[in-house]
Motif scaffolding. Sequence first.
Motif, PDB file in Angstrom:
ATOM      1  N   SER A 104       1.024  -1.083   0.046  1.00  0.00           N
ATOM      2  CA  SER A 104       0.022  -0.088   0.170  1.00  0.00           C
ATOM      3  C   SER A 104       0.681   1.185   0.053  1.00  0.00           C
ATOM      4  CB  SER A 104      -0.874  -0.089   1.215  1.00  0.00           C
ATOM      5  OG  SER A 104      -0.280  -0.001   2.421  1.00  0.00           O
ATOM      6  N   MET A 105       1.983   1.239   0.620  1.00  0.00           N
ATOM      7  CA  MET A 105       2.968   2.473   0.581  1.00  0.00           C
ATOM      8  C   MET A 105       3.421   2.729  -0.861  1.00  0.00           C
ATOM      9  SD  MET A 105       4.969   4.262   1.976  1.00  0.00           S
ATOM     10  CE  MET A 105       6.020   5.391   1.346  1.00  0.00           C
ATOM     11  N   ARG A 106       3.732   1.601  -1.486  1.00  0.00           N
ATOM     12  CA  ARG A 106       4.041   1.751  -3.038  1.00  0.00           C
ATOM     13  C   ARG A 106       2.921   2.545  -3.746  1.00  0.00           C
ATOM     14  NH1 ARG A 106       7.363  -3.246  -5.074  1.00  0.00           N
ATOM     15  NH2 ARG A 106       8.353  -3.890  -3.357  1.00  0.00           N
ATOM     16  N   ARG A 107       1.670   2.230  -3.528  1.00  0.00           N
ATOM     17  CA  ARG A 107       0.675   2.835  -4.032  1.00  0.00           C
ATOM     18  C   ARG A 107       0.327   4.290  -3.628  1.00  0.00           C
ATOM     19  NH1 ARG A 107      -1.455  -2.460  -3.136  1.00  0.00           N
ATOM     20  NH2 ARG A 107      -2.721  -1.247  -1.604  1.00  0.00           N
ATOM     21  N   GLY A 108       0.606   4.389  -2.338  1.00  0.00           N
ATOM     22  CA  GLY A 108       0.272   5.436  -1.614  1.00  0.00           C
ATOM     23  C   GLY A 108      -0.904   5.525  -1.005  1.00  0.00           C
ATOM     24  N   ASP A 109      -1.441   4.255  -0.613  1.00  0.00           N
ATOM     25  CA  ASP A 109      -2.652   4.205  -0.084  1.00  0.00           C
ATOM     26  C   ASP A 109      -2.527   4.076   1.425  1.00  0.00           C
ATOM     27  OD1 ASP A 109      -3.665   3.908  -2.537  1.00  0.00           O
ATOM     28  OD2 ASP A 109      -3.720   1.724  -2.505  1.00  0.00           O
ATOM     29  N   GLY A 110      -3.303   4.749   2.182  1.00  0.00           N
ATOM     30  CA  GLY A 110      -3.134   4.851   3.698  1.00  0.00           C
ATOM     31  C   GLY A 110      -1.840   5.206   4.194  1.00  0.00           C
ATOM     32  N   ALA A 111      -1.109   5.802   3.413  1.00  0.00           N
ATOM     33  CA  ALA A 111       0.231   6.483   3.855  1.00  0.00           C
ATOM     34  C   ALA A 111       0.075   7.781   4.272  1.00  0.00           C
ATOM     35  CB  ALA A 111       1.383   6.079   3.172  1.00  0.00           C
ATOM     36  N   GLY A 112      -0.956   8.329   4.461  1.00  0.00           N
ATOM     37  CA  GLY A 112      -1.080   9.913   4.347  1.00  0.00           C
ATOM     38  C   GLY A 112      -0.938  10.677   5.562  1.00  0.00           C
ATOM     39  N   GLY A 113      -1.048  11.487   5.726  1.00  0.00           N
ATOM     40  CA  GLY A 113      -0.466  12.242   6.944  1.00  0.00           C
ATOM     41  C   GLY A 113      -1.702  12.452   7.866  1.00  0.00           C
ATOM     42  N   ALA A 114      -2.747  11.796   7.926  1.00  0.00           N
ATOM     43  CA  ALA A 114      -3.588  11.696   9.277  1.00  0.00           C
ATOM     44  C   ALA A 114      -2.842  11.302  10.289  1.00  0.00           C
ATOM     45  CB  ALA A 114      -4.637  10.488   8.750  1.00  0.00           C
ATOM     46  N   ARG A 115      -2.997  12.194  11.290  1.00  0.00           N
ATOM     47  CA  ARG A 115      -2.363  11.972  12.677  1.00  0.00           C
ATOM     48  C   ARG A 115      -2.673  10.426  13.077  1.00  0.00           C
ATOM     49  NH1 ARG A 115      -1.449  17.347  15.363  1.00  0.00           N
ATOM     50  NH2 ARG A 115      -1.354  18.795  13.493  1.00  0.00           N
ATOM     51  N   GLY A 116      -1.776   9.821  13.862  1.00  0.00           N
ATOM     52  CA  GLY A 116      -1.902   8.532  14.341  1.00  0.00           C
ATOM     53  C   GLY A 116      -1.884   7.571  13.360  1.00  0.00           C
ATOM     54  N   GLU A 117      -1.755   7.670  12.368  1.00  0.00           N
ATOM     55  CA  GLU A 117      -1.428   6.383  11.309  1.00  0.00           C
ATOM     56  C   GLU A 117      -0.130   6.181  10.778  1.00  0.00           C
ATOM     57  OE1 GLU A 117      -3.749   7.331   7.766  1.00  0.00           O
ATOM     58  OE2 GLU A 117      -5.475   7.406   8.859  1.00  0.00           O
ATOM     59  N   GLY A 118       0.944   6.724  11.740  1.00  0.00           N
ATOM     60  CA  GLY A 118       2.335   6.275  11.418  1.00  0.00           C
ATOM     61  C   GLY A 118       3.201   7.521  11.153  1.00  0.00           C
ATOM     62  N   PRO A 119       4.333   7.276  10.984  1.00  0.00           N
ATOM     63  CA  PRO A 119       5.120   8.802  10.536  1.00  0.00           C
ATOM     64  C   PRO A 119       5.192   8.905   9.157  1.00  0.00           C
ATOM     65  CG  PRO A 119       6.644   6.554  11.263  1.00  0.00           C
ATOM     66  CD  PRO A 119       5.145   6.363  11.531  1.00  0.00           C
ATOM     67  N   ARG A 120       5.069  10.074   8.614  1.00  0.00           N
ATOM     68  CA  ARG A 120       5.213  10.415   7.284  1.00  0.00           C
ATOM     69  C   ARG A 120       6.557   9.977   6.622  1.00  0.00           C
ATOM     70  NH1 ARG A 120       3.024  14.734   5.041  1.00  0.00           N
ATOM     71  NH2 ARG A 120       3.844  13.808   3.288  1.00  0.00           N
ATOM     72  N   LYS A 121       6.513   9.482   5.313  1.00  0.00           N
ATOM     73  CA  LYS A 121       7.635   9.039   4.247  1.00  0.00           C
ATOM     74  C   LYS A 121       8.100  10.341   3.709  1.00  0.00           C
ATOM     75  CE  LYS A 121       7.233   4.665   5.853  1.00  0.00           C
ATOM     76  NZ  LYS A 121       6.135   4.811   6.815  1.00  0.00           N
ATOM     77  N   LEU A 122       9.127  10.764   4.052  1.00  0.00           N
ATOM     78  CA  LEU A 122       9.796  11.931   3.314  1.00  0.00           C
ATOM     79  C   LEU A 122      11.175  11.602   3.094  1.00  0.00           C
ATOM     80  CD1 LEU A 122       8.420  14.446   6.076  1.00  0.00           C
ATOM     81  CD2 LEU A 122       7.482  13.978   3.891  1.00  0.00           C
ATOM     82  N   GLY A 123      11.636  11.948   1.850  1.00  0.00           N
ATOM     83  CA  GLY A 123      12.883  11.598   1.271  1.00  0.00           C
ATOM     84  C   GLY A 123      13.332  12.767   0.286  1.00  0.00           C
ATOM     85  N   LEU A 124      14.840  13.151   0.321  1.00  0.00           N
ATOM     86  CA  LEU A 124      15.450  13.795  -0.641  1.00  0.00           C
ATOM     87  C   LEU A 124      16.240  12.934  -1.653  1.00  0.00           C
ATOM     88  CD1 LEU A 124      17.030  16.414   1.728  1.00  0.00           C
ATOM     89  CD2 LEU A 124      14.914  16.574   0.300  1.00  0.00           C
ATOM     90  N   CYS A 125      16.216  13.079  -2.700  1.00  0.00           N
ATOM     91  CA  CYS A 125      16.945  12.250  -4.022  1.00  0.00           C
ATOM     92  C   CYS A 125      17.873  13.252  -4.936  1.00  0.00           C
ATOM     93  CB  CYS A 125      16.005  11.711  -4.760  1.00  0.00           C
ATOM     94  SG  CYS A 125      16.593  10.630  -6.233  1.00  0.00           S
ATOM     95  N   VAL A 126      19.134  13.108  -4.768  1.00  0.00           N
ATOM     96  CA  VAL A 126      19.870  13.825  -5.416  1.00  0.00           C
ATOM     97  C   VAL A 126      20.048  13.305  -6.927  1.00  0.00           C
ATOM     98  CG1 VAL A 126      22.272  14.730  -5.653  1.00  0.00           C
ATOM     99  CG2 VAL A 126      21.138  14.768  -3.408  1.00  0.00           C
ATOM    100  N   LEU A 127      19.866  13.926  -7.728  1.00  0.00           N
ATOM    101  CA  LEU A 127      19.924  13.572  -9.402  1.00  0.00           C
ATOM    102  C   LEU A 127      21.068  14.139  -9.923  1.00  0.00           C
ATOM    103  CD1 LEU A 127      19.052  11.842 -11.710  1.00  0.00           C
ATOM    104  CD2 LEU A 127      17.485  13.889 -12.322  1.00  0.00           C
ATOM    105  N   CYS A 128      22.183  13.576 -10.202  1.00  0.00           N
ATOM    106  CA  CYS A 128      23.681  14.239 -10.382  1.00  0.00           C
ATOM    107  C   CYS A 128      24.061  13.740 -11.699  1.00  0.00           C
ATOM    108  CB  CYS A 128      24.712  14.103  -9.286  1.00  0.00           C
ATOM    109  SG  CYS A 128      24.848  12.592  -8.807  1.00  0.00           S
ATOM    110  N   GLY A 129      24.942  14.464 -12.497  1.00  0.00           N
ATOM    111  CA  GLY A 129      25.493  13.949 -13.719  1.00  0.00           C
ATOM    112  C   GLY A 129      26.017  15.285 -14.481  1.00  0.00           C
ATOM    113  N   LEU A 130      26.932  14.811 -15.616  1.00  0.00           N
ATOM    114  CA  LEU A 130      27.143  15.893 -16.491  1.00  0.00           C
ATOM    115  C   LEU A 130      26.290  16.679 -16.965  1.00  0.00           C
ATOM    116  CD1 LEU A 130      30.190  14.228 -18.358  1.00  0.00           C
ATOM    117  CD2 LEU A 130      30.324  15.863 -16.439  1.00  0.00           C
TER     118      LEU A 130
END
Length: 451
Positions: free
Chosen positions: A93-119
């Motif tokens: 469900s996390m892959r689909r984004g179901d039930g992962a949302g920011g409602a309080r009490g439903e677990g920590p939010r999933k947040l991330g930084l992705c660095v896209l690098c290259g020439l």
Amino acid sequence: MILTEDGVHLSDSRKRPAAGRRVAVVAPALRTRPTNIRRRLFRSRCASFRVQRRPSPPSRRQAALWGAGKLRVRAGGRRQRQRSQPPSVSRNSMRRGDGAGGARGEGPRKLGLCVLCGLPAAGKSTFARALSHQLRQARGWAVGVVAYDDIMPDAFLAEASARPLPSQWKLLRQELLKYIEYFLLAVINSCQMAAPPNRTEAMWEDFITCLKDQDLISSAVLEAQSCYLLTKTAVSRPLCLILDDNFYYQSMRYEVYQLARKFSLGFCQLFLDCSLETCLQRNGQRPRALPAETIHLMGRKIEEPNPQKNAWEHNSLTIQSPACPSDASSKLTDFLLTALENPVKYVEDNVEQKETDRLICSTSILHQADQTLRRIVSQTMKEAKDEQMLPYNLKLLAEELNKLKAEFLEDLRQGNKKYLCFQQTIDISDVISSFHYEKENIVQKYFSKQC
């Protein structure tokens, strides 16, 4: 006459037996017999019945719950309200984004930084847009692509044709990271995003437009408070910010890692590997092409992610360009998902321990740095002479390089952060890498004067 099971007489016709008690009508002749005999006769010969309590009609609230399917009747006639079970969030469900949302009490939010690098012209922006679309449509994530080239250049100089100098780029990069930090603070705290007090207005407006176009902040602005409202998408789904830039020095990427560590966010790196010839060919087709010498220089100086050397780069993935995210859909999604589910742990700074480590480190590498930087300055001056730089410019170049070397060594002695913005223990390779970066900025300035 009415006789109960325990032999009590109820001669008064106005009295009613209590609920659940067995009663029977008995003949007058039974009144004179012993109590135990009367009880046996009562059980065997008398017609008995159970007085049952009539159920009371349901209240208005019970009737409403009944109609909503939240009230059921269990054995014995008692009504029972059905309790709703909390939704479970699985990896799928996390892959689909179901039930992962920011409602309080439903677990920590999933947040991330992705660095896209290259020439430059390796295809990073095209890849970032395709990846963002795939994560939104197939996984239901909230995705923000922050393209440095689209936000920084026009904000600093009024002339559209001019480009900032390398030293100005460094200041712009740090300012943009501060904007990203303000946005992350609002997402983590589920509040409005405030505008930083010291900001470049044109650059800030480009950053706000970037977030609005990707449905991360609302178009409604509280002008009086200089605050911006986050959208439901930004606060209710897994969020991945993709930072699109060259990031050709590991020190540039480490600044993003420090930001992820500060807020305990997921962190990963995507290196788009493309041949120098392909990059030059694509760059020549752009309306605002970079000088070919700049791409050649980056090709020689670029520092690819090295997980074996830097532990903080263990979440790194190299992708061959040209590539489309759908070509490596499963592998790429699992890579990003692993980063979001395993955030960088925040390490609280210990000031005393940090100072002790700095002193130990400085004594061991200060001499090495001094000798190495001297050789770099000497080699740079030799190359400048071979390029037939004017004597006057050679003198000025030598003065600036020696001044830069002295400032680096002072950073090592005193623990300043003018150039060396690294972790507590600085490796000699980090010092050399940063010195090369600053040295190239100075050398390019003098070669541009000579042209």
